[in-house]
Design a protein around this motif. Sequence first.
Motif, PDB file in Angstrom:
ATOM      1  N   ARG A 104       2.050   5.223  -0.100  1.00  0.00           N
ATOM      2  CA  ARG A 104       1.609   4.807   1.235  1.00  0.00           C
ATOM      3  C   ARG A 104       0.160   5.203   1.504  1.00  0.00           C
ATOM      4  N   TRP A 105      -0.172   6.429   1.127  1.00  0.00           N
ATOM      5  CA  TRP A 105      -1.517   6.940   1.380  1.00  0.00           C
ATOM      6  C   TRP A 105      -2.561   6.184   0.572  1.00  0.00           C
ATOM      7  N   ASP A 107      -2.301   3.285  -0.734  1.00  0.00           N
ATOM      8  CA  ASP A 107      -2.393   1.914  -0.247  1.00  0.00           C
ATOM      9  C   ASP A 107      -3.268   1.844   0.998  1.00  0.00           C
ATOM     10  N   GLY A 108      -3.030   2.809   1.912  1.00  0.00           N
ATOM     11  CA  GLY A 108      -3.823   2.858   3.140  1.00  0.00           C
ATOM     12  C   GLY A 108      -5.309   3.050   2.851  1.00  0.00           C
ATOM     13  N   VAL A 109      -5.599   3.933   1.910  1.00  0.00           N
ATOM     14  CA  VAL A 109      -6.997   4.184   1.552  1.00  0.00           C
ATOM     15  C   VAL A 109      -7.639   2.922   0.990  1.00  0.00           C
ATOM     16  N   PHE A 110      -6.932   2.230   0.121  1.00  0.00           N
ATOM     17  CA  PHE A 110      -7.512   1.027  -0.472  1.00  0.00           C
ATOM     18  C   PHE A 110      -7.710  -0.096   0.526  1.00  0.00           C
ATOM     19  N   ARG A 111      -6.771  -0.226   1.471  1.00  0.00           N
ATOM     20  CA  ARG A 111      -6.956  -1.264   2.481  1.00  0.00           C
ATOM     21  C   ARG A 111      -8.225  -1.026   3.280  1.00  0.00           C
ATOM     22  N   ALA A 112      -8.597   0.286   3.395  1.00  0.00           N
ATOM     23  CA  ALA A 112      -9.833   0.607   4.100  1.00  0.00           C
ATOM     24  C   ALA A 112     -11.040   0.478   3.177  1.00  0.00           C
ATOM     25  N   LEU A 113     -10.875   0.775   1.910  1.00  0.00           N
ATOM     26  CA  LEU A 113     -11.989   0.688   0.965  1.00  0.00           C
ATOM     27  C   LEU A 113     -12.473  -0.734   0.792  1.00  0.00           C
TER      28      LEU A 113
ATOM     29  N   LEU B 143     -14.260  -1.803  10.014  1.00  0.00           N
ATOM     30  CA  LEU B 143     -14.791  -1.098   8.847  1.00  0.00           C
ATOM     31  C   LEU B 143     -15.895  -1.905   8.185  1.00  0.00           C
ATOM     32  N   ALA B 165     -14.991   5.302   4.124  1.00  0.00           N
ATOM     33  CA  ALA B 165     -13.923   4.322   4.303  1.00  0.00           C
ATOM     34  C   ALA B 165     -12.591   4.901   3.866  1.00  0.00           C
ATOM     35  N   GLY B 166     -12.617   5.594   2.734  1.00  0.00           N
ATOM     36  CA  GLY B 166     -11.390   6.203   2.240  1.00  0.00           C
ATOM     37  C   GLY B 166     -10.799   7.160   3.263  1.00  0.00           C
ATOM     38  N   GLY B 169      -9.204   5.310   6.044  1.00  0.00           N
ATOM     39  CA  GLY B 169      -7.912   4.767   5.635  1.00  0.00           C
ATOM     40  C   GLY B 169      -6.834   5.831   5.654  1.00  0.00           C
ATOM     41  N   ILE B 173      -3.381   6.284   8.217  1.00  0.00           N
ATOM     42  CA  ILE B 173      -2.002   6.520   7.781  1.00  0.00           C
ATOM     43  C   ILE B 173      -1.479   7.796   8.420  1.00  0.00           C
TER      44      ILE B 173
END
Lengths: 177, 180
Positions: A104-105, A107-113, B143, B165-166, B169, B173
């Motif tokens: 989950r984490w 995935d969340g990071v990549f959606r923001a990246l 973003l 960004a990371g 993200g 979450i």
Amino acid sequence: MIYLQLFAEFFRIGLFSVGGGLATIPFLTQLSEKTNWFSLAQLADMIAVSESTPGPIGVNMACYVGMTTAGIGGVLCAAIGLITPSVLIIFAIARVLAAFRQNRWVDGVFRALRPMAVALIFAAGVSVCRIALFPNGQLALVPLCIALLAFAGATWAKKVHPIAWIALGAVAGIAFL
Amino acid sequence: MHELWALFSTFFRIGACTFGGGYAMLPMLTRELVDKRAWVTQEDLADYFAIGQCTPGIIAVNTATFVGYQRKKYAGGVVATLGLVAPSCIIIAAIAAVLSEFTSIAAVASAFSGIRAAVCGLIFASAWKLFRAAVVDAFTLALFLVGLVLSLACSLSPVLIILLAGLCGAARIALGGKKA
């Protein structure tokens, strides 16, 4: 001996340049001063050439230095030296990524990246724009038309290979610039 | 074996058609990897580029290694990367002696002005495709805009921008944001 040196120097460059091929240039300047394998004037030439030949600029620079220093063996040592650190690092990252991709984490990071990475690409496009479309500080009409045509072609004529737009740009450049 | 050859030849083609830096490789990557072979998705490409911005090495090379690894693990990564750099090695080894003279011919300079302009258009076309894959809601749009402003106006290091960004993200979450 020089082969080993080339490999080692470019390994170092490959390890410390982050981002695009142009990030290698400060290191190459240092290399010139340290080894005298090539002069700074030659470096400027190499940059121009590396931007013109196919392939990533950093790789072209390595090949060029390798060639002028030690012939074909030099090309191989420099190029392989340059790519080895990043290949190893990417392998490590890719392995970890494969295990955690569904997390989950992560995935969340990549959606923001992703949007950030896209923003950086747009920004890169803008810098290329400045060089290509505003060569003397003013908007140049012919390059603008070429760029618009390439954009339109790549977006709506998807079956056409990108190299066609590049070739068109070259021809138009010779004809009109 | 057949797959490894496909990896090598695909990245050889990509390397041979890329003029002017890693970003110029994007259209080729999209076409060969996403459109023609469906080896990766548009989202995957954006991910590899994001990582490639922060890790040492040339972004073009990093992307090749990533995709190669995805397909055929370590062998794939090595083969794809070698494929990408092979055209450079061959061309430069073959004509290094005359390259400087080559670039000082006026027609060549004009041709490359034209090529630069075409590359500009192609980069924006690729950026637009990636935009549609990456910006899917208000959060991602925000973003994107922040990233655009930071890189254009502040010339902040790309590494910092990506890391920022990371963090966003991860924070989202942590604060209980739903998966979009």
